[in-house]
Write an enzyme that holds these catalytic residues in place. Structure first.
Site: not given
Lengths: 356, 356
Positions: A117, A139, A181, A223, A233, A237, A241, A244, A248, A261
């Site tokens: 955890r 992330k 990016e 960033k 987000e 934030r 993306n 993206h 994606h 990517h």
């Protein structure tokens, strides 16, 4: 060596950026127990694992070597990290160090978030893309056959070491993918940085240390600033993306790893920019400047031939940014400023998806 | 209907306890989007799924039905939940509802923590054990072949509904397993509650509603109090693991699901109590009272015959409570008060592991 502070309250952490900076003095203060699990992949291990080991002489060091590529960023290979941790009896004082690109960083971060955890986590990103993107912001996660990054956690590292000497061994295609990016940061947040990139793209491609250091520093700084305002987000934030949601869909459609990517983000960003231009937010001249910068960076500026608008819409519908059925998109409000909206003319989106 | 507030700052949530209390009015305020994924198992679904569906008439309801048992609490079956979520296109406004015992609750909670990096989560525990234990405190996760609960997250629900009418269909063995954790609360935190249990054990076994309601309420109250003081288990929360280091070793050794969790906790608690008695912290009379209460509850009070001290030590060495190689144990400082220590005579531990 330069340093940046990512300001997230009790989860704040430093990023160190520079050439040949990896050392025991830098790492050891961020390792709290005596056990360390280095997670890397079969491509990176022969290049940098020995260097990293030399910085960990005071610790019990075990290593997990993953196969290389986005295709292996799944629950099954995540479990390989847990297998190693448990068979080597790592307890909750262990530290996981991600040595590799974005895939290694995302998987190691999620393993660190989930093992017992939550255990300590350090990032040593070895690609341009991971230095400017996945190493900042917490992330983490893995892919699912039906969607990218669908399983994961927000989990911050204790430390990021972005050593730009790794770029010497980075293949051209990976360097370009990272630039996608970097360019995105200019587009969403800093027109002046976009102009600097237009002026310095040849130096960056020639791997000029000074230019690369600045590009990494400014990208991380942007960033970090965005993430500090909105860690989970809820708002700004989402600007990160840009491209993206389209990107994606391209990655999922082509099969993970076929397009890098950054390549998918470049083509996706062009789609977002085209829609922004159709909506009158940026000029056609600005759109052409964006296209030219991606082209100079040896990045794709159109989606794959075999992707229909229907394929895009179907894949975009499972994106995390969908709220109650309406696809929300990150678009450009102007050059240097993004916006998130589900208020766009559907026919203009369709035209973009048809490559017009 | 009684209610309790688990005080964890922004992650606070209520627990409602009572007979036949599940209703749309109770649930709907805690569901924020229009999508709901109910996660349950093949034993519970025929008993309660229809009742729950009747409380969700305003929502898109999908269902994941897991196989029943601790043996399926693994990454592979966790992925079954992600498969359903993605194939039914659940977005980040979805709500996961765990309808079942501890295994369903732990897995659903971890799925909620990880799906799109965190979605809304409600617990409807259907066993005594899950009502008094896993529904409070936010520990979620799955097992690994080399260790129990080794992969997971701290993740709090928005709401817990403990409807004691479910006990009517609970098999005797499950009721007893739940009593093991109830007895534990008395042992670690509240001598008066332990005495109340001694006096009321027959009523509890006869499923007297009033007695069961009180036992659930007081157990949740104690756990909520402990967790509010120490959400991430830096200190007092470890008390809740009385008997669990021994118990987890038993569960892992026997194969997950052969012994119920509560059964292993009962035998493990007896081992911890025996060591506490050898160390002079409780009297042999008190040890006998503890044994008698477990026996009256139809719970095992000794470890499985085939477990050697070596098997225990080897399995206990991967427990999450191990720090730098030394096994830390939760022991009784007195009847009604626990302590965490790695300062115990090794020969006395060995004697306990040998069943002496």
């Amino acid at each position: 060596m330069q340093s940046l502070h990512v300001d997230l309250g009790v989860r704040s952490y430093p990023i160190y950026i520079g050439e040949n900076i990896l050392s025991e003095d830098l790492l050891a203060p961020y390792i709290y127990g005596r056990q360390v699990m280095v997670v890397t992949n079969e491509t990176i291990a022969p290049l940098y694992l020995d260097d990293l080991r030399k910085c960990l002489t005071k610790f019990q060091v075990d290593v997990t070597i993953l196969p290389d590529g986005e295709a292996y960023k799944d629950l099954q290979h995540l479990n390989q990290i847990f297998d190693e941790l448990l068979s080597k009896r790592h307890n909750r004082t262990t530290t996981l160090i991600a040595l590799g690109g974005g895939v290694v960083g995302d998987m190691t971060g999620f393993a660190a978030a989930s093992y017992q955890r939550g255990v300590n986590f350090i990032q040593v990103p070895t690609t341009l893309l991971s230095q400017v993107d996945s190493s900042v912001g917490g992330k983490t996660g893995v892919n699912h056959p039906l969607g990218k990054n669908m399983i994961g956690a927000f989990y911050q590292p204790q430390l990021v070491v972005a050593d730009i000497s790794v770029f010497k061994s980075l293949v051209d295609r990976e360097l370009s993918a990272g630039l996608a990016e970097v360019i995105k940061y200019g587009l969403i947040y800093d027109e002046a940085f976009f102009c600097w990139l237009e002026e310095n793209i040849e130096r960056l491609l020639a791997r000029d240390s000074e230019a690369l250091s600045y590009a990494v520093y400014r990208s991380c700084e942007i960033k970090a600033e965005v993430v500090a305002q909105d860690e989970r987000e809820g708002g700004i934030r989402a600007w990160l993306n840009l491209g993206h949601t389209f990107g994606h869909a391209i990655e999922t459609h082509q099969g993970y790893g076929v397009w890098l990517h950054g390549e998918a983000v470049a083509a996706g960003t062009m789609m977002a920019a085209s829609l922004s231009q159709k909506m009158g937010c940026i000029s056609s001249d600005e759109l052409n400047r964006i296209r030219l910068l991606f082209e100079k960076s040896n990045l794709p500026v159109i989606a794959p031939d075999d992707m229909t608008p229907e394929a895009f819409l179907s894949l975009m519908a499972v994106d995390k940014k969908v709220l109650d059925g309406r696809i929300r998109l990150v678009l450009l409000e102007s050059l240097g400023r993004a916006t998130v909206t589900d208020d766009y003319p559907q026919d203009q989106l369709n035209a973009v998806l048809q490559g017009q």
